[in-house]
Design an enzyme around this catalytic site. Structure first.
Site, short mmCIF file in Angstrom:
data_model
loop_
_atom_site.label_atom_id
_atom_site.label_comp_id
_atom_site.label_asym_id
_atom_site.label_seq_id
_atom_site.Cartn_x
_atom_site.Cartn_y
_atom_site.Cartn_z
N SER A 65 0.89 -1.25 0.14
CA SER A 65 -0.20 0.25 -0.19
C SER A 65 0.76 1.01 0.25
O SER A 65 1.65 0.97 0.39
CB SER A 65 -1.14 0.34 0.85
OG SER A 65 -1.20 1.14 1.13
N TYR A 83 -2.81 -0.50 10.39
CA TYR A 83 -2.65 -1.15 8.98
C TYR A 83 -1.23 -0.03 8.40
O TYR A 83 -0.10 -1.16 7.84
CB TYR A 83 -3.24 -0.32 8.57
CG TYR A 83 -4.06 -0.08 6.78
CD1 TYR A 83 -3.29 0.22 6.03
CD2 TYR A 83 -4.86 -1.02 6.48
CE1 TYR A 83 -3.56 0.00 4.48
CE2 TYR A 83 -4.76 -1.51 5.14
CZ TYR A 83 -4.27 -0.76 4.25
OH TYR A 83 -5.29 -1.17 2.40
P1 NAP Z 1 -12.53 -5.45 0.39
O1 NAP Z 1 -12.96 -5.03 -0.36
O2 NAP Z 1 -12.43 -5.04 1.98
O3 NAP Z 1 -11.58 -6.84 0.25
C1 NAP Z 1 -11.10 -7.74 0.88
C2 NAP Z 1 -10.71 -9.45 0.90
O4 NAP Z 1 -10.36 -10.30 1.49
C3 NAP Z 1 -11.49 -9.85 0.61
O5 NAP Z 1 -12.11 -11.02 -0.25
C4 NAP Z 1 -12.01 -10.52 1.80
O6 NAP Z 1 -12.85 -11.60 1.19
C5 NAP Z 1 -10.71 -10.60 2.12
N1 NAP Z 1 -10.16 -11.36 3.53
C6 NAP Z 1 -10.51 -10.19 4.91
N2 NAP Z 1 -9.91 -11.02 6.03
C7 NAP Z 1 -9.89 -11.99 5.09
C8 NAP Z 1 -8.96 -13.30 6.30
N3 NAP Z 1 -8.93 -13.62 7.58
N4 NAP Z 1 -8.66 -14.38 5.43
C9 NAP Z 1 -9.35 -14.60 3.98
N5 NAP Z 1 -9.61 -13.63 3.44
C10 NAP Z 1 -10.27 -12.45 3.97
O7 NAP Z 1 -10.62 -4.61 0.71
P2 NAP Z 1 -9.65 -4.60 -0.80
O8 NAP Z 1 -9.80 -2.92 -0.53
O9 NAP Z 1 -9.77 -5.49 -1.73
O10 NAP Z 1 -7.98 -5.14 -0.44
C11 NAP Z 1 -7.36 -6.09 -0.79
C12 NAP Z 1 -6.06 -5.25 -0.47
O11 NAP Z 1 -5.77 -4.65 -1.02
C13 NAP Z 1 -5.85 -5.47 1.36
O12 NAP Z 1 -4.27 -6.02 1.21
C14 NAP Z 1 -5.76 -4.05 1.48
O13 NAP Z 1 -4.96 -3.71 2.28
C15 NAP Z 1 -4.86 -3.45 -0.06
N6 NAP Z 1 -5.07 -1.90 -0.57
C16 NAP Z 1 -6.62 -1.61 -0.67
C17 NAP Z 1 -6.19 -0.60 -1.15
C18 NAP Z 1 -7.44 -0.01 -1.40
O14 NAP Z 1 -7.46 1.82 -1.34
N7 NAP Z 1 -8.44 -0.48 -1.16
C19 NAP Z 1 -4.89 0.09 -1.90
C20 NAP Z 1 -3.94 -0.53 -0.76
C21 NAP Z 1 -3.91 -2.08 -0.49
P3 NAP Z 1 -14.49 -12.32 3.32
O15 NAP Z 1 -14.04 -11.00 3.78
O16 NAP Z 1 -15.20 -12.09 2.61
O17 NAP Z 1 -13.08 -13.36 3.84
C1 GCO Z 2 -7.44 4.99 5.00
C2 GCO Z 2 -7.82 3.84 3.41
C3 GCO Z 2 -6.19 3.57 2.96
C4 GCO Z 2 -6.20 2.60 1.31
C5 GCO Z 2 -5.09 1.57 0.93
C6 GCO Z 2 -3.96 3.25 0.50
O1 GCO Z 2 -7.85 4.36 6.03
O2 GCO Z 2 -6.46 5.70 4.64
O3 GCO Z 2 -8.05 2.18 4.05
O4 GCO Z 2 -5.16 2.83 3.92
O5 GCO Z 2 -6.65 1.74 2.11
O6 GCO Z 2 -4.36 1.37 1.98
O7 GCO Z 2 -3.29 2.49 0.22
#
Ligand code: NAP
Ligand code: GCO
Length: 259
Positions: free
Chosen positions: A150, A163
């Site tokens: 991230s 986080y």
């Molecule tokens: P999301 O829409 O909330 O999806 C999270 C996924 O992780 C879901 O499929 C959930 O499935 C699964 N999950 C959560 N806890 C789990 C566990 N204990 N075991 C197995 N599966 C689990 O979130 P997202 O934004 O797509 O995030 C995906 C990844 O990208 C995360 O690592 C997040 O930190 C990272 N990320 C997100 C952003 C952003 O801006 N969205 C930016 C940087 C990084 P179930 O709940 O059905 O198990």
């Molecule tokens: C927040 C967001 C971020 C994003 C992501 C950015 O609360 O600022 O959840 O943590 O999810 O990780 O890269």
């Protein structure tokens, strides 16, 4: 039908993508399937996984898709499911550690549970899943590991200390994997999204003030879309990155480039 570029062709490869029942993980699964990979979807909810598999099949007709429901914080379940995938479906040649959660709170008020839940799901889980998959890749002399980091691997903001600590740690765990496993033919790298519209960020997207701030803070002037991460994931999963190791590839609309 344009011929596939062999540098980015994933035909014959199988990707386990944790946390791919929705959001970024599901978008990465579609992207890798479009590049020819067979994909194994993961999450904790069988119903969501079935719907996600249907989405991949509809998006990529003919894609090889299966599901593996397990909690990435449960070591025994991980070992069981990885063994089953390798025995019943295919050897895992690409692992994307993507599952993750968010529990926001001011640091001075953060509960132990909020801290531990995030560190377990976002960092320790990657150790547990990689510990199950990597020895099999090492025995085969090849493998791709991609950890979803991230921009919080580099910077933080108030209320997400747990986080940021997890994602900062994941950057270094990614480098540690590269340092130990590159000699065995594995390439271990990170994918670093900026602010992407997913369920994890629903509260932020719907907050008028935050929405205005993040669009101003991001040089591209907007939130990213999950599918905009697929190209970087295909690169890190493909022969095009066979000499890339220990890198975090940021897909953030320029956010980290700006003061
Ligand atoms: P999301 O829409 O909330 O999806 C999270 C996924 O992780 C879901 O499929 C959930 O499935 C699964 N999950 C959560 N806890 C789990 C566990 N204990 N075991 C197995 N599966 C689990 O979130 P997202 O934004 O797509 O995030 C995906 C990844 O990208 C995360 O690592 C997040 O930190 C990272 N990320 C997100 C952003 C952003 O801006 N969205 C930016 C940087 C990084 P179930 O709940 O059905 O198990
Ligand atoms: C927040 C967001 C971020 C994003 C992501 C950015 O609360 O600022 O959840 O943590 O999810 O990780 O890269």
């Amino acid at each position: 039908m344009s011929a596939k570029n062999p540098l980015f062709d994933l035909t014959g490869r199988t990707a386990l993508i944790t946390g791919s029942s929705q959001g970024i993980g599901l978008a990465l699964a579609c992207g890798l399937a479009q590049a020819g990979a067979a994909v194994v979807l993961n999450g904790r909810d069988e119903t969501k996984l079935a719907a996600a598999a249907a989405t991949v099949r509809a998006t990529v007709p003919g894609a090889r898709v299966t599901t593996a429901a397990f909690d990435v914080t449960n070591a025994a379940a991980i070992e069981r499911e990885v063994a089953r995938i390798e025995a019943d479906f295919a050897p895992i040649t690409i692992l994307i550690n993507n599952a993750g959660i968010q529990r926001r709170a001011p640091l001075a008020e953060m509960t132990e549970a909020q801290w531990r839940e995030v560190l377990d799901a976002n960092l320790t889980s990657v150790f547990l899943v990689a510990r199950a998959v990597a020895p099999r890749m090492i025995a085969r002399g090849a493998g791709k590991i991609i950890n979803t980091c991230s921009v919080m691997s580099e910077v933080s903001r108030p209320t997400i200390a747990n986080y940021a600590a997890a994602k900062g740690g994941l950057k270094m765990l990614t480098r540690a994997m590269a340092v130990e496993w590159a000699k065995h033919g594995l390439q271990c790298n990170g994918l670093g999204p900026g602010y992407i519209v997913t369920e994890l960020n629903r509260a932020l997207v719907e907050n008028v003030e935050f929405n205005k701030w993040i669009c101003g803070r991001t040089p591209a002037g907007r939130w990213g879309k999950p599918e905009e991460l697929a190209g970087a994931a295909v690169f890190l999963a493909s022969p095009a990155s066979d000499f890339v190791n220990g890198q975090i590839l940021y897909v953030d609309g320029g956010l980290l480039a700006a003061l």
